[in-house]
Write an enzyme that holds these catalytic residues in place. Structure first.
Site, PDB file in Angstrom:
ATOM      1  CD  GLU A 197      14.190   0.712   8.022  1.00 38.43           C
ATOM      2  OE1 GLU A 197      14.737   1.637   8.334  1.00 38.43           O
ATOM      3  OE2 GLU A 197      14.864  -0.381   7.306  1.00 38.43           O
TER       4      GLU A 197
ATOM      5  CB  CYS B 242      13.480   8.677   7.310  1.00 37.97           C
ATOM      6  SG  CYS B 242      14.186   8.182   6.133  1.00 37.97           S
TER       7      CYS B 242
ATOM      8  N   GLY C   7       3.832   3.624  13.519  1.00 36.59           N
ATOM      9  CA  GLY C   7       4.944   1.933  14.052  1.00 36.59           C
ATOM     10  C   GLY C   7       4.074   1.774  14.954  1.00 36.59           C
TER      11      GLY C   7
ATOM     12  CD  GLU D 163      10.249  12.322  11.782  1.00 35.85           C
ATOM     13  OE1 GLU D 163       9.815  11.856  11.316  1.00 35.85           O
ATOM     14  OE2 GLU D 163      11.367  11.802  10.594  1.00 35.85           O
TER      15      GLU D 163
ATOM     16  CE  LYS E 235      -2.104   2.611   2.559  1.00 35.72           C
ATOM     17  NZ  LYS E 235      -1.897   3.801   2.404  1.00 35.72           N
TER      18      LYS E 235
ATOM     19  N   GLY F 167       7.551   4.251   7.745  1.00 37.69           N
ATOM     20  CA  GLY F 167       6.701   5.713   8.684  1.00 37.69           C
ATOM     21  C   GLY F 167       7.082   6.038   9.808  1.00 37.69           C
ATOM     22  CB  SER F 168       4.989   8.411  11.812  1.00 35.63           C
ATOM     23  OG  SER F 168       3.731   7.880  11.284  1.00 35.63           O
ATOM     24  CB  THR F 169       7.800   7.015  15.723  1.00 33.39           C
ATOM     25  OG1 THR F 169       8.834   7.172  15.216  1.00 33.39           O
ATOM     26  CG2 THR F 169       7.745   6.522  17.225  1.00 33.39           C
TER      27      THR F 169
END
Ligand code: NAP
Ligand code: MG
Length: 489
Positions: A268, A302, A251, A399, A194, A246-248
């Site tokens: 990641e 990132c 995740g 971030e 996706k 993607g974002s933490t």
């Protein structure tokens, strides 16, 4: 065309004639469907969402939204391919398909680069010279491993995991798809991928390439949608592994969802990388590296070097050079090969960047920006830096994912190691010094997955990439990138 466009003045310093990619032979479909079981299919609920060009806010296309029944179809077709044709093909044959994908990407590289720039806003120079060649290079590299897994893992029996769900972000759309799909295929898995909602088109062009390469139906499925579609993939009971970039925050929520299941994962996630300039560094080269590290791809990286640490003795000279270099950057039409900084990917991301710039000012840091005129429509942010920053400033901790640099100083090596490691993230770092021993010392002590010395943002398919701490777990790229897709008995 060029005679009608007057040459552009860049900050009163010099003129370039514009060099804009032609869109004449480009065909972007009005509507893109889901790629399931080797065919492009309409979504069962017949829902679509717009894909926008961030330079002018105009709609490029309508993209199918996959819902629960579509996700089922995609996972079932990946399962059938895994149990059937894909497992019956020899590893050598598998490699041929992957090589074929790599070659077709190369053949279509111009079209892919233009679409990447139109849909995502990044300068054509980057999509043409970095994103697309690296995507092809990943397929070439992993094609080479497909029939050598027994050599990669001697005295073990490498076996594929099954169906892998792969979810990617919008900052390197095609390249991220390649990072995910190439090792999964090389190791004999099947895929449901996706892409991100705002940049789905090149993943769908990759699906066309996969069709052209005649991969057996169901080996790769590309389904589009928003976070809810990603969530359905994550929670599908017949998926064996989730590979997420993607974002933490997302995740963490995925890790919660799959805990207690047998699903494997690679994550990641976000970063807040330190770029460190020592007094003995080649300063012009370092300044160029800092500019590349934070302003490359509008800071949508990132591993962006978003925190800069300068040794006190060279602080003034580095800041002067950095500000001078910043004033020569060109913000504008990303289809123009003279452009350094393109458009921010989405309205939402621009709002996030503005929020952090405001916070930086409110918390007392000193702001400096490129003095330039921004286009009237679209999403734009001039390169920005903050000085007078301390460790407790939000812009030094969180971030931002935009072209915003937070600058601090240091006196001793131990001080900068402590400051650089004082973050929940640990994805990457950069060290600028003439002394090899200093670079190696820092590489050992900085808690980051990738450490560049006297360079920044260099990627290669042979080199593993991934984070420590809240930047995730698992590695992509290189030999390390194979094992997360294998059961090694
Ligand atoms: P994001 O919001 O986490 O989205 C990433 C992907 O996950 C998108 O496809 C998104 O779909 C999907 N998604 C959203 N919510 C989900 C859910 N609940 N379950 C499953 N999937 C879900 O991140 P982003 O804003 O697109 O990307 C920026 C982030 O990615 C930054 O934090 C950056 O550091 C990180 N990143 C990390 C790496 C690395 O290698 N470590 C590389 C690139 C980017 P929609 O887009 O449709 O919402
Ligand atoms: Mg878009």
């Amino acid at each position: 065309m060029s005679s009608k466009i007057k040459s552009l003045k860049y900050n009163g310093k010099w003129d370039f004639s514009p060099s804009i990619e032609s869109l004449e032979n480009l065909s972007i479909q009005k509507e893109y469907q889901l790629f399931i079981n080797g065919k492009f299919q309409k979504p069962l609920a017949k829902k679509y969402f717009p894909s926008i060009n961030p330079t002018n806010e105009q709609q490029l296309s309508s993209i199918a939204k996959a819902e629960s029944d579509d996700v089922d179809l995609a996972v079932n077709s990946a399962r059938a391919a895994f149990n059937g044709q894909w497992s019956e093909i020899s590893a050598k044959e598998r490699a041929k398909y992957i090589y074929r994908i790599a070659r077709i990407i190369q053949e279509k590289s111009k079209e892919l680069a233009i679409v990447e720039t139109l849909d995502g806003g990044k300068p054509i120079r980057e999509s043409r010279d970095i994103d697309i060649p690296l995507a092809a290079a990943h397929f070439f590299y992993y094609a080479g491993w497909a029939d050598k897994l027994n050599y990669a893992f001697p005295n073990r029996t490498p076996k594929p995991l099954g169906v892998v769900g792969q979810i990617i972000p919008w900052n390197f759309p095609l390249m991220m798809a390649a990072w995910k799909i190439a090792p999964a295929l090389a190791t004999g898995n099947t895929v449901v991928l996706k892409p991100a909602e705002s940049t789905s088109i090149t993943a769908l062009l990759l699906a066309e390439i996969i069709k052209e390469a005649e991969l057996p139906p169901g080996v790769v499925n590309v389904i589009t949608g928003d976070g809810s579609t990603g969530n359905l993939i994550v929670n599908h009971p017949d998926v064996n592994k989730i590979a997420f970039t993607g974002s933490t925050d997302v995740g963490k929520s995925i890790m919660k969802s799959i805990s207690g299941t047998n699903k494997r994962s690679t994550m990641e996630l976000g970063g807040k990388a330190a770029n460190i300039i020592f007094e003995d560094a080649p300063l012009d080269q370092a300044v160029e590296g800092v500019i590349n590290g934070i302003y490359f791809n509008q800071g949508h990286v990132c591993c962006a070097g978003s925190r800069l640490f300068i040794q006190e003795s060279v602080y003034d000279v580095v800041i002067r050079k950095l500000k001078d270099r910043m004033q020569s950057l060109v913000v504008g039409n990303p289809l123009d090969k003279n452009t350094d900084i393109g458009a921010v990917n989405s309205k939402q991301q621009l709002a996030t960047i503005h929020k952090y710039i405001d916070i930086g000012v409110k918390e007392g840091a000193d702001i400096y920006q490129l003095n330039c005129e921004l286009p009237k429509s679209g999403y734009w942010c001039p390169p920005t830096l903050f000085t007078n920053v301390s460790q407790s400033h939000s812009i030094a901790k969180e971030e931002i994912f935009g072209p915003v640099l937070a600058i601090q100083t240091f006196r001793t090596t131990q001080e900068v190691i402590d400051k650089a490691n004082n973050t929940p993230y640990g994805l990457s770092a950069g060290v600028w010094t003439e002394k090899g021993s200093k670079a190696f010392n820092l590489a050992a002590k900085l808690k980051a997955g990738v450490i560049w010395a006297n360079t920044y943002n260099k990627f290669d398919p042979t080199s593993p990439f991934g984070g420590y701490k809240e930047s995730g777990h698992g590695r992509e790229g290189g030999l390390h990138g194979l094992s997360p897709y294998l059961n090694l008995e």
